[in-house]
Design a protein around this motif. Structure first.
Motif, PDB file in Angstrom:
ATOM      1  N   ASP A   1      -6.691  -1.484  -4.824  1.00 46.42           N
ATOM      2  CA  ASP A   1      -7.518  -0.551  -4.051  1.00 46.42           C
ATOM      3  C   ASP A   1      -6.987   0.864  -4.227  1.00 46.42           C
ATOM      4  OD1 ASP A   1      -9.146  -2.453  -2.002  1.00 46.42           O
ATOM      5  OD2 ASP A   1      -7.098  -3.190  -2.216  1.00 46.42           O
ATOM      6  N   ILE A   2      -7.889   1.832  -4.260  1.00 48.89           N
ATOM      7  CA  ILE A   2      -7.517   3.245  -4.205  1.00 48.89           C
ATOM      8  C   ILE A   2      -8.373   3.910  -3.132  1.00 48.89           C
ATOM      9  CG2 ILE A   2      -6.745   3.378  -6.592  1.00 48.89           C
ATOM     10  CD1 ILE A   2      -9.406   4.714  -7.285  1.00 48.89           C
ATOM     11  N   GLY A   3      -7.815   4.877  -2.441  1.00 48.05           N
ATOM     12  CA  GLY A   3      -8.571   5.551  -1.401  1.00 48.05           C
ATOM     13  C   GLY A   3      -7.706   6.548  -0.662  1.00 48.05           C
TER      14      GLY A   3
ATOM     15  N   GLY B   1     -12.143  -0.807  -4.532  1.00 48.62           N
ATOM     16  CA  GLY B   1     -11.218  -1.632  -5.286  1.00 48.62           C
ATOM     17  C   GLY B   1     -11.911  -2.733  -6.061  1.00 48.62           C
TER      18      GLY B   1
ATOM     19  N   SER C   1     -11.572   3.053   1.116  1.00 48.52           N
ATOM     20  CA  SER C   1     -11.052   2.711  -0.198  1.00 48.52           C
ATOM     21  C   SER C   1     -12.115   1.974  -1.011  1.00 48.52           C
ATOM     22  CB  SER C   1      -9.795   1.842  -0.085  1.00 48.52           C
ATOM     23  OG  SER C   1     -10.104   0.592   0.492  1.00 48.52           O
TER      24      SER C   1
ATOM     25  N   ILE D   1      -4.278   5.875  -0.485  1.00 47.36           N
ATOM     26  CA  ILE D   1      -4.171   4.423  -0.474  1.00 47.36           C
ATOM     27  C   ILE D   1      -4.097   3.968  -1.929  1.00 47.36           C
ATOM     28  CG2 ILE D   1      -5.346   2.253   0.034  1.00 47.36           C
ATOM     29  CD1 ILE D   1      -6.589   3.611   2.471  1.00 47.36           C
TER      30      ILE D   1
ATOM     31  N   SER E   1      -6.158   7.727   3.510  1.00 45.43           N
ATOM     32  CA  SER E   1      -5.963   7.475   4.941  1.00 45.43           C
ATOM     33  C   SER E   1      -5.768   8.817   5.628  1.00 45.43           C
ATOM     34  CB  SER E   1      -4.742   6.569   5.152  1.00 45.43           C
ATOM     35  OG  SER E   1      -4.574   6.251   6.511  1.00 45.43           O
TER      36      SER E   1
ATOM     37  N   SER F   1       0.865  -1.173   0.000  1.00 44.20           N
ATOM     38  CA  SER F   1       0.000   0.000   0.000  1.00 44.20           C
ATOM     39  C   SER F   1       0.910   1.233   0.000  1.00 44.20           C
ATOM     40  CB  SER F   1      -0.913   0.006   1.235  1.00 44.20           C
ATOM     41  OG  SER F   1      -1.779   1.124   1.226  1.00 44.20           O
TER      42      SER F   1
ATOM     43  N   GLU G   1      -9.642   5.296   7.480  1.00 51.84           N
ATOM     44  CA  GLU G   1      -9.319   4.966   6.101  1.00 51.84           C
ATOM     45  C   GLU G   1     -10.564   4.546   5.328  1.00 51.84           C
ATOM     46  OE1 GLU G   1      -4.781   3.416   6.781  1.00 51.84           O
ATOM     47  OE2 GLU G   1      -6.369   1.897   6.754  1.00 51.84           O
TER      48      GLU G   1
END
Length: 223
Positions: free
Chosen positions: A165-167, A151, A149, A213, A169, A22, A147
């Protein structure tokens, strides 16, 4: 009534075990267990590589979030830090790999040693005339993060798994510990104040440390 309980009776446990990265926080292991209704529980444990931490500090200093001196302290405070996560999520479509999750992230159990000159430069104290600059301080920190995300999971041949995954934190709290590694013969109160000021400075800057993320994992699905 039977229509309500039939899906639960037909449910088969699904679990994933992955090696993941990550960026820019950690590399480690992640496990996911899927419950009836495709609700998901995910936990992970990883270590923060030094190049990842340098990336965070480079981004922060270029954008003026903190200066190079603070970056040196944060680099020491989060050296070899562990990153632990506990997330809950949902896979809304039975036949698709789209999923999203939210949860808690913790970063800590790292830290290292730094010289007196770094602490003095960060806090504005000048005790070099008395103690010199050959005295060390231990520096450690921990972060508490929220967090989220989205994905996708790709399952190949029924078991081989690729997940991205994208997001983001978001740090909600930070705690730092600065402690001298020598016994002063004078001015203990001044050293206590210097340590407390350094801790406050680190905590203030780490509380503004929010990261994306960008995760990629490969592993095995058990079902």
């Amino acid at each position: 009534m039977l229509l309500l309980i039939a899906p639960a009776l037909a449910w088969k446990p699904i679990g994933n075990l992955e090696v993941f990265t990550s960026f820019p926080t950690d590399v480690g292991l992640r496990g996911t267990f899927e419950l009836p209704g495709r609700l998901r529980l995910t936990g992970s444990a990883g270590l923060m590589p030094r190049p990842y931490l340098r990336t965070i500090n480079d981004l922060a200093t270029r954008n003026g979030w903190y200066d190079d001196q603070t970056a040196d302290l944060i680099d020491t405070a989060l050296e070899d830090a562990w990153v632990l996560r506990a997330h809950v999520g949902w896979r809304p479509f039975p036949k698709l790999g789209f999923q999203f999750e939210v949860g808690y992230g913790w970063m800590g159990l790292g830290g290292g040693m730094t010289g007196a000159e770094v602490i003095q430069a960060e806090t504005g104290y000048d005790l070099e005339w008395l103690f010199g600059d050959d005295y060390d301080f231990s520096v450690a920190a921990e972060l508490h993060r929220v967090e989220a995300s989205v994905g996708w999971e790709h399952v190949i041949a029924g078991h081989f798994l690729v997940r991205w995954d994208i997001g983001a934190s978001y740090t909600v709290a930070a705690h730092a510990r600065v402690q001298r590694q020598f016994d002063p013969w004078l001015f203990e109160d001044a050293l206590d104040d210097m340590e407390e000021d350094a801790e406050a400075d680190i905590e203030r800057d780490l509380a503004n440390l929010h990261t994306p993320i960008l995760a990629l994992g490969v592993g095995w699905r058990f079902q």
